[in-house]
Design a protein around this motif. Structure first.
Motif, PDB file in Angstrom:
ATOM      1  N   UNK A  83     -15.252 -18.654 -17.695  1.00 50.42           N
ATOM      2  CA  UNK A  83     -14.575 -17.428 -17.277  1.00 50.42           C
ATOM      3  C   UNK A  83     -14.670 -17.212 -15.769  1.00 50.42           C
ATOM      4  N   UNK A  84     -15.097 -18.215 -15.040  1.00 51.88           N
ATOM      5  CA  UNK A  84     -15.271 -18.076 -13.600  1.00 51.88           C
ATOM      6  C   UNK A  84     -13.975 -17.682 -12.906  1.00 51.88           C
ATOM      7  N   UNK A  85     -12.844 -18.147 -13.438  1.00 57.41           N
ATOM      8  CA  UNK A  85     -11.572 -17.957 -12.742  1.00 57.41           C
ATOM      9  C   UNK A  85     -10.824 -16.713 -13.214  1.00 57.41           C
ATOM     10  N   UNK A  86     -11.481 -15.883 -14.039  1.00 53.49           N
ATOM     11  CA  UNK A  86     -10.840 -14.670 -14.530  1.00 53.49           C
ATOM     12  C   UNK A  86     -11.113 -13.495 -13.587  1.00 53.49           C
TER      13      UNK A  86
ATOM     14  N   UNK B 202     -13.157 -13.478  -9.938  1.00 53.42           N
ATOM     15  CA  UNK B 202     -14.602 -13.693  -9.815  1.00 53.42           C
ATOM     16  C   UNK B 202     -14.918 -14.631  -8.653  1.00 53.42           C
ATOM     17  N   UNK B 203     -16.119 -14.501  -8.138  1.00 48.56           N
ATOM     18  CA  UNK B 203     -16.575 -15.398  -7.078  1.00 48.56           C
ATOM     19  C   UNK B 203     -17.897 -16.025  -7.493  1.00 48.56           C
TER      20      UNK B 203
ATOM     21  N   UNK C  72     -12.660 -24.101  -4.879  1.00 51.56           N
ATOM     22  CA  UNK C  72     -12.842 -25.548  -4.822  1.00 51.56           C
ATOM     23  C   UNK C  72     -12.981 -26.141  -6.226  1.00 51.56           C
ATOM     24  N   UNK C  73     -13.702 -25.425  -7.087  1.00 56.00           N
ATOM     25  CA  UNK C  73     -13.873 -25.884  -8.466  1.00 56.00           C
ATOM     26  C   UNK C  73     -12.528 -25.885  -9.184  1.00 56.00           C
ATOM     27  N   UNK C  74     -11.774 -24.804  -8.993  1.00 57.55           N
ATOM     28  CA  UNK C  74     -10.458 -24.703  -9.619  1.00 57.55           C
ATOM     29  C   UNK C  74      -9.547 -25.847  -9.177  1.00 57.55           C
ATOM     30  N   UNK C  75      -9.515 -26.112  -7.879  1.00 55.38           N
ATOM     31  CA  UNK C  75      -8.659 -27.173  -7.352  1.00 55.38           C
ATOM     32  C   UNK C  75      -9.080 -28.537  -7.881  1.00 55.38           C
ATOM     33  N   UNK C  76     -10.383 -28.770  -7.987  1.00 54.53           N
ATOM     34  CA  UNK C  76     -10.864 -30.067  -8.472  1.00 54.53           C
ATOM     35  C   UNK C  76     -10.540 -30.255  -9.951  1.00 54.53           C
ATOM     36  N   UNK C  77     -10.670 -29.201 -10.751  1.00 56.90           N
ATOM     37  CA  UNK C  77     -10.317 -29.311 -12.167  1.00 56.90           C
ATOM     38  C   UNK C  77      -8.828 -29.586 -12.335  1.00 56.90           C
ATOM     39  N   UNK C  78      -8.010 -28.945 -11.519  1.00 60.44           N
ATOM     40  CA  UNK C  78      -6.566 -29.213 -11.580  1.00 60.44           C
ATOM     41  C   UNK C  78      -6.258 -30.649 -11.190  1.00 60.44           C
TER      42      UNK C  78
ATOM     43  N   UNK D 103     -23.520 -18.854   0.715  1.00 66.20           N
ATOM     44  CA  UNK D 103     -22.565 -17.967   1.357  1.00 66.20           C
ATOM     45  C   UNK D 103     -21.115 -18.360   1.221  1.00 66.20           C
ATOM     46  N   UNK D 104     -20.847 -19.479   0.557  1.00 62.67           N
ATOM     47  CA  UNK D 104     -19.471 -19.965   0.411  1.00 62.67           C
ATOM     48  C   UNK D 104     -19.002 -19.748  -1.027  1.00 62.67           C
ATOM     49  N   UNK D 105     -17.842 -19.105  -1.190  1.00 67.44           N
ATOM     50  CA  UNK D 105     -17.258 -18.947  -2.520  1.00 67.44           C
ATOM     51  C   UNK D 105     -16.695 -20.299  -2.952  1.00 67.44           C
ATOM     52  N   UNK D 106     -17.353 -20.928  -3.922  1.00 61.67           N
ATOM     53  CA  UNK D 106     -16.956 -22.274  -4.335  1.00 61.67           C
ATOM     54  C   UNK D 106     -15.941 -22.261  -5.470  1.00 61.67           C
ATOM     55  N   UNK D 107     -15.626 -21.070  -6.025  1.00 65.81           N
ATOM     56  CA  UNK D 107     -14.706 -21.010  -7.157  1.00 65.81           C
ATOM     57  C   UNK D 107     -13.354 -21.665  -6.856  1.00 65.81           C
TER      58      UNK D 107
END
Length: 252
Positions: free
Chosen positions: A49-52, A55-56, A67-73, A61-65
């Motif tokens: 649910x990270x991308x709902x 969310x961050x 980057x995770x979304x782009x890598x999964x895509x 100090x870096x919001x990695x969400x």
């Protein structure tokens, strides 16, 4: 080894100089948790649910969400289309999802007999994952969109919270179906989604239904379809992850 469960309220707890090496958190709410000066080397976080809702997840100090979304895509071509908002886009999104699952089913079929029933680290087996997707389709297409009073096929695999939340488990009366039975029912549910999308209109997508988990609240039909797509892609990711682990064990 200490174990904590739903009866233990650890909200707001403070852990200082505590050794949590190797600790395992399952179905736990860590939202808003703050970690400072921690060693997270080798940590493995799965947060579907990270991308709902914007969310961050901040690391140093870096919001990695994003980057995770782009890598999964990147890893799963077609996943990015799961938020399509028009009929043609939804049909295309479902078509690529069907092709993706077809390839994964072929991969599983090529593995030694019984592989589909292997559980990795206590997670659902490949067969159980397919059964859960049957249940998910029955919930969001059958119960929500089509408003079928009792939509569930007995082969379905309910989520962990289903029984504790007071729902009737007796509808899932096939606790150990054969894999052939699972594939047959799963194929039928995939076809149900495909058939619905084949004729859906923009006006249909704007329609509202009762939320199957909160009947006092309304949810758009488009949102129900997005939930189905989310379930499909997340559980495909889990299935591939576990097949990778199983194959690595066979090679070893």
């Amino acid at each position: 080894m200490a174990a904590f469960n739903q009866s233990d309220d650890l909200r707001g707890a403070v852990f200082v100089d505590v050794n949590l090496h190797g600790a395992r958190f399952v179905r736990s709410d860590l939202s808003g948790a703050v970690m400072r000066g921690v060693d997270v080397g080798g940590a493995d976080i799965d947060a579907p649910w990270l991308f709902d809702g914007g969310n961050v997840l901040r690391v140093n100090g870096v919001d990695v969400a994003p980057f995770v979304e782009a890598e999964l895509n990147r890893r799963f071509p077609g996943r990015a289309e799961r938020r399509a908002g028009d009929p043609d886009g939804l049909r295309a999104a479902w078509a690529v999802l069907e092709r993706t699952w077809a390839a994964t089913l072929e991969r599983a079929a090529a593995l030694p007999a019984g592989t589909v029933d292997i559980s990795v680290d206590g997670e659902w087996s490949f067969a159980q994952t397919l059964r859960h997707l049957v249940m998910a389709t029955d919930t969001w297409l059958g119960r929500a969109i089509l408003e079928i009073e009792q939509p569930y096929h007995p082969v379905g695999q309910p989520n962990f919270e289903y029984e504790p939340d007071g729902y009737d488990m007796s509808v899932f009366s096939m606790p150990a179906p054969s894999y052939a039975e699972v594939l047959e029912v799963r194929a039928g549910r995939v076809a149900m989604v495909r058939d619905f999308l084949a004729t859906v209109t923009p006006a249909d997508l704007a329609g509202v239904r009762k939320n199957p988990w909160g009947p006092d609240h309304e949810v758009a039909i488009l949102s129900c379809l997005h939930t189905i797509l989310d379930e499909e892609w997340e559980h495909h990711r889990y299935a591939v992850r576990d097949l990778d682990a199983i194959e690595a064990g066979l090679d070893g």
